[in-house]
Design an enzyme around this catalytic site. Structure first.
Site, PDB file in Angstrom:
ATOM      1  N   SER A 248      64.506  28.129  61.051  1.00 17.10           N
ATOM      2  CA  SER A 248      65.378  28.932  61.897  1.00 17.10           C
ATOM      3  C   SER A 248      66.779  28.334  61.860  1.00 17.10           C
ATOM      4  CB  SER A 248      64.857  28.947  63.338  1.00 17.10           C
ATOM      5  OG  SER A 248      64.953  27.646  63.906  1.00 17.10           O
ATOM      6  N   LYS A 249      67.678  28.902  62.649  1.00 19.39           N
ATOM      7  CA  LYS A 249      69.066  28.452  62.654  1.00 19.39           C
ATOM      8  C   LYS A 249      69.202  27.005  63.091  1.00 19.39           C
ATOM      9  CE  LYS A 249      71.187  32.995  63.342  1.00 19.39           C
ATOM     10  NZ  LYS A 249      72.025  33.839  64.234  1.00 19.39           N
TER      11      LYS A 249
END
Length: 495
Positions: A248-249
């Site tokens: 994810s980010k």
């Protein structure tokens, strides 16, 4: 209509942001499967979430797929244009007794969920409206009460997902709640729109991430209720970050656009994505898209999760850059140099061979196009930085002003300007100052490249040319003069 034997697969992103590498991997595996089986690769934009979907994201997905070379075979389908179709399918399910209206409010459901949480119990929809009388239902309809449409899950039995990667996975129907098909605003849920679109598009194989596996028994039940053929399912392993959590980010930028902007080649990105969960069965790691098309198969996709390793991608990208002919890198390098303000159109028209020579000189030492452009830039502009670590190791604390001034003057006499003559001159100058050759070569290297490492310095100087070399040595001399003056000033103050 497609032929009954034709393989038809689809990639169905939601346009709520940039194309994530996980989505790109899913698109790639679908594309490869279609190409290998002479089938059809379809694109569906799942844009029913009006608040989060955007045209910008949609176009970004198209651009990223085009850059990766994953072309769709038919025009894309947009879910936002198919509301009537979804309602028609809901009517079929209602008429067959496989769906029903539910008038429970969101507040009622949340209260029941909280009560279960407080008791330490799990909760799923309890079927409040599942078997209510037609009169009760009609009364609510007449009153205009908000409603959703729920699927009537069989209360007994087992739904089996025969997955091409995970094998047979069984789900007891008693553990599946009566899930929503149509929301109160008449927007379809994922379970409904996904099945309807796959039926209408003639999708034969659903290849998607393993996070969708829990959804699959619900969708199989909808297929069966509609007397539709259930597609073949293959759920790909998840992509994890170094911490073994889903990518994810928080692990840094993970979009295809990011890697493109950072100077990664599409071929390298495709190659790396293919290795996230798939193995060729041997120790090969480098494949072209054409080779992947021949080699790919679902039976070599692992069920265990894959780890995204940026360092491995960088290594692979460097291999691609080092082996691609300089001419094929020209457009990417030109764009990167333009972003650095050191590209003029006359360079391409008048000095194309020079740029090719620069690419050839540096490409084996560059892991990205951006790094390659950074290495080339000092040959095109004097406005480049000296790396602090290069100065700290090779310049500071040494009195090199005199030797570098002598180097500048000595190089003006070199004729012809070639590697052999340059090496003789520099080594003689170093000897005259009782320096090791490297003690003069390193400040020269930093002067012309900004770095403490480069291809052979004599090759670099030959390509840099006499005038460019002189200009860069003049700049180094100005720097060394300032350093010396500062040191002398500090000494005077200290005394």
């Amino acid at each position: 209509m497609p032929k009954s034997s034709e393989v038809r697969v689809r990639f169905a992103p939601s346009p709520t942001g940039e194309l994530h590498v996980g989505g790109a991997r899913t698109a790639l595996f679908n594309w490869l499967y279609a190409r290998q089986n002479k089938g059809t690769f379809l694109l569906r934009i799942e844009d029913t979430d009006e608040d989060r979907s955007s045209e910008e994201s949609t176009q970004g997905i198209f651009t990223a797929l085009k850059w990766l070379g994953l072309d769709s075979d038919e025009d894309p389908i947009y879910q936002s244009t198919r509301s009537d179709l979804y309602r028609d399918y809901v009517s079929l399910l209602m008429n067959s007794g496989n769906a029903y209206y539910c008038f429970c409010s969101a507040e009622e459901i949340e209260a029941k969920r909280q009560e279960a949480v407080e008791k330490g119990e799990g909760w799923r929809y309890d079927g409040t409206w599942r078997d209510r009388s037609p009169e009760d239902v009609q009364a609510m309809l007449d009153a205009g009460a908000p409603k959703v449409v729920r699927f009537k899950v069989p209360e007994e039995g087992t739904t089996v997902v025969d997955d091409q990667i995970h094998g047979e996975v069984s789900f007891g129907n008693e553990n599946l709640e009566d899930f929503t098909l149509l929301r109160s605003d008449e927007k379809p849920t994922y379970h409904l729109s996904n099945v309807v679109d796959d039926i209408e598009m003639g999708v034969t194989h659903v290849i998607r991430g393993a996070d969708h596996l829990p959804n699959t028994p619900k969708q199989i039940l909808v297929y069966e209720a509609l007397d539709a053929k259930v597609p073949v399912f293959a759920h790909l392993p998840l992509i994890l970050g170094p911490d073994k959590k889903r990518l994810s980010k928080r692990h840094g930028a993970t979009s295809v656009t990011h890697f493109r902007s950072k100077g990664y080649l599409s071929g390298a990105v495709i190659n790396y994505l293919a290795l996230l969960g798939w193995s060729p069965g041997d120790d090969r790691e480098i494949f072209t898209l054409h080779e992947l098309t021949k080699e790919f198969s679902l039976d070599r996709v692992n069920s265990s999760n894959a780890e995204f390793d940026v360092e491995k991608l960088g290594w692979l990208n460097g291999k691609y850059i080092s082996e691609v002919p300089a001419g094929e890198l020209m457009n990417s390098v030109r764009d990167a140099l333009s972003n650095r303000g050191c590209w003029q159109e006359e360079l391409e028209m008048e000095r194309r061979d020079y740029i090719f020579a620069l690419i050839d000189l540096w490409q084996s030492r560059s892991r990205t196009i951006n790094e390659l452009a950074d290495n080339i830039a000092p040959f095109l502009t004097e406005a480049f930085p000296y790396l602090p670590e290069a100065l700290a190791e090779n310049i500071r604390g040494k009195d090199l002003l005199g030797p570098v001034e002598a180097l500048r003057e000595g190089l003006t006499q070199v004729d012809p300007w070639n590697q052999e003559e340059l090496e003789v001159t520099i080594r003689q100058l170093a000897e005259g100052f009782e320096l090791e050759a490297s003690e003069l070569i390193q400040p020269c290297r930093i002067a012309v490249t900004g770095k403490a490492s480069s291809p052979g310095i004599f090759e670099v100087l030959e390509l840099m040319g006499r005038e460019n070399t002189r200009v860069r040595l003049d700049r180094m001399i100005r720097y060394l003069s300032k350093v010396k003056a500062a040191q002398e000033g500090a000494t005077a103050v200290g005394s």
